[in-house]
Design a protein around this motif. Sequence first.
Motif, PDB file in Angstrom:
ATOM      1  N   LYS A  98      -2.055   3.326  -8.688  1.00 60.43           N
ATOM      2  CA  LYS A  98      -2.187   2.058  -9.398  1.00 60.43           C
ATOM      3  C   LYS A  98      -2.363   2.246 -10.903  1.00 60.43           C
ATOM      4  CE  LYS A  98      -4.165  -0.452  -5.484  1.00 60.43           C
ATOM      5  NZ  LYS A  98      -5.332  -1.186  -4.954  1.00 60.43           N
TER       6      LYS A  98
ATOM      7  N   ASP B 152       1.914   1.981  -3.581  1.00 54.30           N
ATOM      8  CA  ASP B 152       0.864   2.668  -4.340  1.00 54.30           C
ATOM      9  C   ASP B 152       0.778   4.139  -3.941  1.00 54.30           C
ATOM     10  OD1 ASP B 152       0.121   0.388  -5.743  1.00 54.30           O
ATOM     11  OD2 ASP B 152      -1.359  -0.225  -4.256  1.00 54.30           O
TER      12      ASP B 152
ATOM     13  N   ARG C 263       0.835  -1.208   0.000  1.00 49.79           N
ATOM     14  CA  ARG C 263       0.000   0.000   0.000  1.00 49.79           C
ATOM     15  C   ARG C 263       0.869   1.257   0.000  1.00 49.79           C
ATOM     16  NH1 ARG C 263      -3.299  -3.282   3.539  1.00 49.79           N
ATOM     17  NH2 ARG C 263      -2.204  -2.438   5.347  1.00 49.79           N
TER      18      ARG C 263
ATOM     19  N   TYR D 271      -9.623  11.454  -9.873  1.00 49.67           N
ATOM     20  CA  TYR D 271     -10.158  10.354  -9.062  1.00 49.67           C
ATOM     21  C   TYR D 271     -11.571   9.980  -9.514  1.00 49.67           C
ATOM     22  CZ  TYR D 271     -11.818   7.709  -5.030  1.00 49.67           C
ATOM     23  OH  TYR D 271     -12.341   6.731  -4.217  1.00 49.67           O
TER      24      TYR D 271
ATOM     25  N   ILE E  45     -13.840   2.587 -13.901  1.00 46.40           N
ATOM     26  CA  ILE E  45     -13.878   1.270 -13.262  1.00 46.40           C
ATOM     27  C   ILE E  45     -15.302   0.746 -13.178  1.00 46.40           C
ATOM     28  CG2 ILE E  45     -13.509   0.051 -11.073  1.00 46.40           C
ATOM     29  CD1 ILE E  45     -11.054   1.821 -10.654  1.00 46.40           C
TER      30      ILE E  45
ATOM     31  N   GLN F 125      -3.626   6.323  -3.312  1.00 47.92           N
ATOM     32  CA  GLN F 125      -3.233   4.945  -3.635  1.00 47.92           C
ATOM     33  C   GLN F 125      -3.907   4.477  -4.921  1.00 47.92           C
ATOM     34  OE1 GLN F 125      -4.455   3.314   0.126  1.00 47.92           O
ATOM     35  NE2 GLN F 125      -2.356   3.101   0.864  1.00 47.92           N
ATOM     36  N   LYS F 126      -5.150   4.856  -5.102  1.00 47.38           N
ATOM     37  CA  LYS F 126      -5.881   4.459  -6.317  1.00 47.38           C
ATOM     38  C   LYS F 126      -5.232   5.080  -7.552  1.00 47.38           C
ATOM     39  CE  LYS F 126     -10.626   3.873  -7.898  1.00 47.38           C
ATOM     40  NZ  LYS F 126     -12.041   4.065  -7.522  1.00 47.38           N
TER      41      LYS F 126
ATOM     42  N   LEU G 259     -11.415   8.111 -12.807  1.00 49.38           N
ATOM     43  CA  LEU G 259     -10.983   6.729 -12.612  1.00 49.38           C
ATOM     44  C   LEU G 259     -12.108   5.878 -12.040  1.00 49.38           C
ATOM     45  CD1 LEU G 259      -7.411   7.236 -11.091  1.00 49.38           C
ATOM     46  CD2 LEU G 259      -7.986   6.530 -13.416  1.00 49.38           C
ATOM     47  N   SER G 260     -12.850   6.424 -11.085  1.00 46.45           N
ATOM     48  CA  SER G 260     -13.959   5.689 -10.469  1.00 46.45           C
ATOM     49  C   SER G 260     -15.037   5.380 -11.491  1.00 46.45           C
ATOM     50  CB  SER G 260     -14.545   6.502  -9.313  1.00 46.45           C
ATOM     51  OG  SER G 260     -13.576   6.735  -8.315  1.00 46.45           O
TER      52      SER G 260
ATOM     53  N   SER H 256      -6.489   6.755   0.522  1.00 45.02           N
ATOM     54  CA  SER H 256      -6.989   5.755  -0.432  1.00 45.02           C
ATOM     55  C   SER H 256      -7.102   6.323  -1.842  1.00 45.02           C
ATOM     56  CB  SER H 256      -8.351   5.222   0.027  1.00 45.02           C
ATOM     57  OG  SER H 256      -9.291   6.280   0.133  1.00 45.02           O
ATOM     58  N   LYS H 257      -7.401   7.609  -1.946  1.00 49.91           N
ATOM     59  CA  LYS H 257      -7.505   8.236  -3.269  1.00 49.91           C
ATOM     60  C   LYS H 257      -6.135   8.295  -3.941  1.00 49.91           C
ATOM     61  CE  LYS H 257     -11.589  11.085  -2.354  1.00 49.91           C
ATOM     62  NZ  LYS H 257     -12.146  12.468  -2.339  1.00 49.91           N
TER      63      LYS H 257
END
Length: 352
Positions: A273, A240, A237, A291, A298, A269-270, A294-295, A266-267
């Motif tokens: 990736k 990332d 983690r 962000y 996905i 880290q996303k 990307l969401s 978490s944002k």
Amino acid sequence: MAKKTLAEKMAENSRSVVEALKTNTIGSFSSTENIKKNIIILEELRDLIPPLLETEFLALKENLQKHGCKDPLKVWQTNNQSINITDNPEDIVYVLIDGHNRFQLCHELQIPFNIQIDNFKSITEVRNFMIDFQLSRRNITPQQASYLRGIRYNTEKKIVTNNLFQSKESNIILPNGQNVHLDDSAILENKKLEQKIDEPDGILPNGQNVHLDDSSKKTTAQELGEYFNVDEKTIRRDADFARGLDKFSPIFRKEILAGQVKVEKSKIQKIGKVKDLSGTINSLDELETVYQTLSTEISTQVPSKYSPKSEKLIQERYLKLTDSLNRAYETKTNKEINALKTAFTKFLEAIS
């Protein structure tokens, strides 16, 4: 990996430098002052120093004004070649590796300072030393620690990959001594290989199964997890998180690490990736835009199991399955039994 204490590393480096300098006049006052005037600052090393809050910077400034600079600044004695300067590659240079904020303030306030010259074999060794040194400090924040551990992991993985792909035509020697030839297709798949070689048994791009011996079974994440006394998953983690922050502009990254801008980890880290991200993220608004994009991507790539289309398919295959079941029960022929098996397999695919 054997872990030396920071005190042992510092003593070892200092002894090495002293031995190297015995035959010249570097210890003289004039030579030392000349070194101070020509200290080099590398951005990639400076960025490893966790940024100070404004209040911390002002407190440091006040302390220096009152008490002077008591602790020596650490500099790395090396040559131009080791820091990718092509002119006069063998010329000795001195690179600042600790005390960047004090260095800046001492120049601004004209405060005298001392230096400690350390010796390292490579810039990678310097980076690792700086990361260890920063992580040993009590005032480091959890986010700053995560970023530094992530940098260390990503650097280690890059070294492993580069060693395997020194040239297109080269053969690689695995830890068990086995020679494996990598063709052009393997070179193009280096990212996949990088992921595979972090497992106890890796599958090379050409399909070859690589069995590592007992001494090589620990992954990079496991090694560093033990080294920094954290869980293996924490290291991944952290990686990332570091990759995500490295997609930000230096100023924006510094604001986040200094706690001036609050962002959910978490944002970041996303974002870390994502392999290909066009442009640099410069602000909180840009981060939110990336962000959300990307969401959305996905969510559109992974359709819901219970979408109308999926439900219709499940119903169709259920009816086909019951029909095949009745036929097989009534006839008991091999043809209908095989048809039942096929219908059952397709039904399972639909609901899985």
